[in-house]
Write a protein that holds these residues in place. Sequence first.
Motif, mmCIF file in Angstrom:
data_model
loop_
_atom_site.group_PDB
_atom_site.id
_atom_site.type_symbol
_atom_site.label_atom_id
_atom_site.label_comp_id
_atom_site.label_asym_id
_atom_site.label_seq_id
_atom_site.Cartn_x
_atom_site.Cartn_y
_atom_site.Cartn_z
ATOM 1 N N MET A 129 28.359 36.851 69.975
ATOM 2 C CA MET A 129 28.933 37.501 71.272
ATOM 3 C C MET A 129 29.990 38.558 70.451
ATOM 4 O O MET A 129 30.874 38.324 69.487
ATOM 5 N N ILE A 130 29.804 40.000 71.340
ATOM 6 C CA ILE A 130 30.771 40.738 70.863
ATOM 7 C C ILE A 130 31.888 40.454 71.648
ATOM 8 O O ILE A 130 31.953 40.255 72.768
ATOM 9 N N THR A 131 33.151 40.796 71.121
ATOM 10 C CA THR A 131 34.604 40.866 71.752
ATOM 11 C C THR A 131 35.223 42.240 71.565
ATOM 12 O O THR A 131 35.290 42.754 70.509
ATOM 13 N N LEU A 132 35.216 43.293 72.555
ATOM 14 C CA LEU A 132 35.629 44.310 72.436
ATOM 15 C C LEU A 132 37.175 44.596 72.838
ATOM 16 O O LEU A 132 37.292 44.146 74.141
ATOM 17 N N TYR A 133 37.871 44.971 72.108
ATOM 18 C CA TYR A 133 39.348 45.166 72.815
ATOM 19 C C TYR A 133 39.510 46.506 73.110
ATOM 20 O O TYR A 133 39.394 47.415 72.055
ATOM 21 N N GLY A 134 40.157 46.780 73.955
ATOM 22 C CA GLY A 134 40.646 48.062 74.311
ATOM 23 C C GLY A 134 40.637 48.672 75.871
ATOM 24 O O GLY A 134 39.944 47.818 76.639
ATOM 25 N N GLY A 182 23.293 47.026 78.469
ATOM 26 C CA GLY A 182 23.230 45.531 79.078
ATOM 27 C C GLY A 182 23.518 44.086 78.143
ATOM 28 O O GLY A 182 23.369 43.220 78.583
ATOM 29 N N THR A 183 24.168 44.647 77.101
ATOM 30 C CA THR A 183 24.656 43.566 76.075
ATOM 31 C C THR A 183 25.788 42.895 76.533
ATOM 32 O O THR A 183 26.650 43.217 76.993
ATOM 33 N N PRO A 184 25.598 41.516 76.625
ATOM 34 C CA PRO A 184 26.674 40.608 76.977
ATOM 35 C C PRO A 184 27.726 40.674 75.992
ATOM 36 O O PRO A 184 27.477 40.942 74.686
ATOM 37 N N PHE A 185 29.170 40.773 76.349
ATOM 38 C CA PHE A 185 30.023 40.946 75.672
ATOM 39 C C PHE A 185 31.270 40.419 76.417
ATOM 40 O O PHE A 185 31.568 40.350 77.532
ATOM 41 N N THR A 186 32.444 40.302 75.627
ATOM 42 C CA THR A 186 33.759 39.708 76.008
ATOM 43 C C THR A 186 34.745 41.081 76.163
ATOM 44 O O THR A 186 34.732 41.589 74.878
ATOM 45 N N ARG A 226 22.698 49.824 66.445
ATOM 46 C CA ARG A 226 21.526 49.311 65.490
ATOM 47 C C ARG A 226 21.221 47.925 65.738
ATOM 48 O O ARG A 226 20.135 47.726 65.627
ATOM 49 N N ARG A 227 22.168 46.951 66.270
ATOM 50 C CA ARG A 227 21.824 45.712 66.377
ATOM 51 C C ARG A 227 21.207 45.528 67.816
ATOM 52 O O ARG A 227 20.546 44.402 67.960
ATOM 53 N N HIS A 228 21.928 46.163 68.840
ATOM 54 C CA HIS A 228 21.557 45.743 70.217
ATOM 55 C C HIS A 228 20.985 47.046 71.089
ATOM 56 O O HIS A 228 20.544 46.604 72.255
ATOM 57 N N GLY A 229 20.793 48.201 70.534
ATOM 58 C CA GLY A 229 20.605 49.189 71.202
ATOM 59 C C GLY A 229 19.116 49.630 71.590
ATOM 60 O O GLY A 229 18.964 50.526 72.520
#
Length: 219
Positions: free
Chosen positions: A1-6, A23-27, A85-88
């Motif tokens: 799971m991606i965690t994006l800070y900002g 539409g990638t799930p992320f926190t 690259r990974r989810h696009g």
Amino acid sequence: MITLYGAYRSRASRPLWLLAETGTPFTHLPVIQAYRLADPAAPDAPLNTTSASFLRVNPQGQIPAMEEDGLVLTESLAITLHIARRHGGPLGPANDAELALMEQWALFAATSLETPALEILFAQTNGTADLPEGAAVIAVAAEKLRRPLARLQGHLAAHSHMVGDRFTVADINTAECLRYAQGHPSLLAEFPAVKAWLEACQSRPAFQSMWAARQAEPA
């Protein structure tokens, strides 16, 4: 799971736009810039770029940052390229040649577009645009942009998008770096293919969703 800070009102807008496209799930942890707070060290201060917990992620104290499966990235364009690259899917590279082109355009946007575009934005938002010194800054920055914009004009006059004749992360990265100069409409009018491409990018529902969230954040 991606965690994006900002915060949306930062370069985090780039990966946030891309994540909305895929539409990638992320926190999302909404870290804000410390300079926006009266006292970022106060006990009740929101999570910000000087918070100890965030500095453990990015000791440089800048947003955005991203964590995924032990990988930590702290540069917005590297983050978008990784996510693509990974989810696009089709927003990412189809082969090594497309990856090389996407990396090239990201470096082009960062080195040729972003700094002079920001100089225009800062002059327009700090109240100096109508003063001689502000007008001079804008004129110099616009002149710095004309050469890379001419390159973009030639490319986009022949291609619908930056890479692969489809919308990709290369369009997001380039459009977001150029966006800072949009307050200089006469400059973009000199490059009609660039102007039309930028407007098409920003008409996409994912951009509109990201922009609405950005506008809803406190300035």
